[in-house]
Design a protein around this motif. Structure first.
Motif, PDB file in Angstrom:
ATOM      1  N   ALA A   4      -9.102   2.116  -5.707  1.00 27.79           N
ATOM      2  CA  ALA A   4      -8.325   1.442  -4.452  1.00 27.79           C
ATOM      3  C   ALA A   4      -7.843   2.292  -3.569  1.00 27.79           C
ATOM      4  O   ALA A   4      -7.054   2.956  -3.770  1.00 27.79           O
ATOM      5  CB  ALA A   4      -7.575   0.249  -4.871  1.00 27.79           C
ATOM      6  N   PHE A  15      -6.421  -1.898   2.200  1.00 24.62           N
ATOM      7  CA  PHE A  15      -6.945  -1.454   0.765  1.00 24.62           C
ATOM      8  C   PHE A  15      -8.563  -1.488   0.971  1.00 24.62           C
ATOM      9  O   PHE A  15      -9.376  -2.535   1.443  1.00 24.62           O
ATOM     10  CB  PHE A  15      -6.789  -2.323  -0.390  1.00 24.62           C
ATOM     11  CG  PHE A  15      -5.478  -1.662  -1.012  1.00 24.62           C
ATOM     12  CD1 PHE A  15      -5.522  -0.437  -1.493  1.00 24.62           C
ATOM     13  CD2 PHE A  15      -4.463  -2.461  -1.254  1.00 24.62           C
ATOM     14  CE1 PHE A  15      -4.274   0.069  -2.456  1.00 24.62           C
ATOM     15  CE2 PHE A  15      -3.084  -2.011  -1.802  1.00 24.62           C
ATOM     16  CZ  PHE A  15      -3.243  -0.619  -2.342  1.00 24.62           C
ATOM     17  N   TYR A  17     -12.210  -0.840  -1.648  1.00 25.10           N
ATOM     18  CA  TYR A  17     -12.660  -0.204  -2.965  1.00 25.10           C
ATOM     19  C   TYR A  17     -13.908   0.704  -2.888  1.00 25.10           C
ATOM     20  O   TYR A  17     -14.927   0.059  -2.474  1.00 25.10           O
ATOM     21  CB  TYR A  17     -13.052  -1.454  -3.745  1.00 25.10           C
ATOM     22  CG  TYR A  17     -13.256  -1.317  -5.238  1.00 25.10           C
ATOM     23  CD1 TYR A  17     -12.222  -0.718  -6.015  1.00 25.10           C
ATOM     24  CD2 TYR A  17     -14.384  -1.478  -5.802  1.00 25.10           C
ATOM     25  CE1 TYR A  17     -12.456  -0.478  -7.281  1.00 25.10           C
ATOM     26  CE2 TYR A  17     -14.484  -1.620  -7.163  1.00 25.10           C
ATOM     27  CZ  TYR A  17     -13.637  -1.018  -7.896  1.00 25.10           C
ATOM     28  OH  TYR A  17     -13.848  -0.605  -9.490  1.00 25.10           O
ATOM     29  N   LYS A 299     -10.515  -3.686  -8.211  1.00 22.85           N
ATOM     30  CA  LYS A 299     -11.273  -3.894  -6.824  1.00 22.85           C
ATOM     31  C   LYS A 299     -10.241  -5.265  -6.329  1.00 22.85           C
ATOM     32  O   LYS A 299     -10.438  -5.219  -4.852  1.00 22.85           O
ATOM     33  CB  LYS A 299     -12.509  -4.621  -7.369  1.00 22.85           C
ATOM     34  CG  LYS A 299     -12.524  -6.048  -7.937  1.00 22.85           C
ATOM     35  CD  LYS A 299     -14.121  -6.031  -8.117  1.00 22.85           C
ATOM     36  CE  LYS A 299     -14.240  -7.431  -9.040  1.00 22.85           C
ATOM     37  NZ  LYS A 299     -13.554  -8.644  -8.083  1.00 22.85           N
TER      38      LYS A 299
END
Length: 321
Positions: A4, A15, A17, A299
């Motif tokens: 992340a 954020f 992933y 995630k």
């Protein structure tokens, strides 16, 4: 590996992933395959306004998992051990490299998720109470933000050390209810009641001998006004994110004291390293309790940070790769 990451400071929505390079093992370090990330209060603050040491940046102080690489100068940890680690950043990932000095071997059979939530909050609470707060048996302790990770630890440690009364604050009666089994004597709902008035009432005007304050901002003034004669405030962190503008004039007349506490400044010392190892063992033995509120997938780091900032959690929120 997956992690992340973010490219700029801001709210949880920054954020992403993504795939990033695997970390390298330093000759004095270890690499773990992360099994659980404990999201610390400092993680949300760093995401919001902290410096980006790398770009993309992987935030996070604390994670635990299996050791998959060990530097040639490390002899106290081996590949295959389970360990909990701390560092300035890098926890929100599938792999994490740190100095072996800030890694602790997890006792065989201990739940890695519990161990993941120990070093920073329990080590900080211990220093706030004993190293800097100089707590003694029979004293009255007030824990601001009792439902936080540091708060949950401080309540238990104070009760175990023989505090005559352990007061704690939280934003709702529901959160306070969950703290009763940890050693809290009385809870104060700061959203409804005046904390200073309640401390005076509950202690028959003696007030608190030792206060653990991880909130800062205006709450720090509340802590100062809640001190007994010769009382001590341990101020750690700034979870409230508000400026700390306080009047310390009332401290002089009562011979009171205010100490800033930052575990990271001494975490590599023998004193702190050994204390944290013992705290891990205490949890493994059932003498102390880690409270895990919720677990999110790595995630879903944005959702996890958003949940923490909603101030609903009691104890720690984890990420699992």
């Amino acid at each position: 590996m997956k992690a992340a990451v973010y490219y700029e400071n801001g709210g949880p929505d920054v954020f992403r992933y993504e795939d990033v390079p695997d970390p390298e093992c330093h000759r004095k370090g270890v690499v773990i395959r992360v099994e659980a990330v404990s999201i610390e209060g400092g993680d949300t603050l760093n995401r919001f306004r902290g410096a980006l040491a790398t770009k993309p940046h992987i935030v996070g102080y604390q994670a635990a998992g299996e050791v998959v690489a060990v530097g040639e100068e490390v002899d106290n940890i081996k590949v295959g051990d389970k360990a909990v680690t701390t560092g300035a950043f890098g926890s929100h990932a599938e792999l994490r490299a740190v100095s072996a000095r800030t890694a602790w071997v997890i006792p065989p059979g201990m739940d890695v998720r519990l161990a993941a939530a120990i070093p920073v909050p329990f080590g900080t609470a211990h220093d706030c109470l004993f190293e800097f707060g100089r707590m003694k048996k029979g004293e009255i302790v007030l824990v601001q933000a009792g439902a936080s990770g540091v708060g949950v630890a401080a309540i238990q440690l104070a009760a175990r050390a023989g505090a005559s009364m352990v007061l704690a604050t939280a934003s709702s009666d529901a959160r306070l209810e969950k703290l009763k089994g940890l050693g809290m004597t009385h809870g104060i709902n700061y959203a409804r009641d005046d904390v200073v008035t309640e401390v005076a009432r509950l202690t028959d005007k003696h007030m608190a001998d030792v206060i653990v304050d991880s909130v800062g901002g205006p709450t720090l003034q509340t802590s100062i006004l809640s001190l007994a004669y010769r009382g001590r405030v341990s101020m750690v962190g700034q979870a409230g994110r508000e400026p700390m503008k306080v009047d310390v004039g009332s401290m002089m007349g009562g011979n009171r004291s205010l100490s800033g506490v930052f575990l990271g400044a001494e975490i590599a010392t023998d004193r702190v390293h050994d204390t944290i190892q013992q705290l891990i063992q205490d949890v493994a033995d059932g003498a102390l309790q880690v409270v895990i509120d919720r677990t999110f997938a790595l995630k879903d780091a944005a959702e996890a940070h958003r949940y923490i900032e909603s101030r609903q959690a009691v104890g720690r929120v984890l990420l699992v790769p």
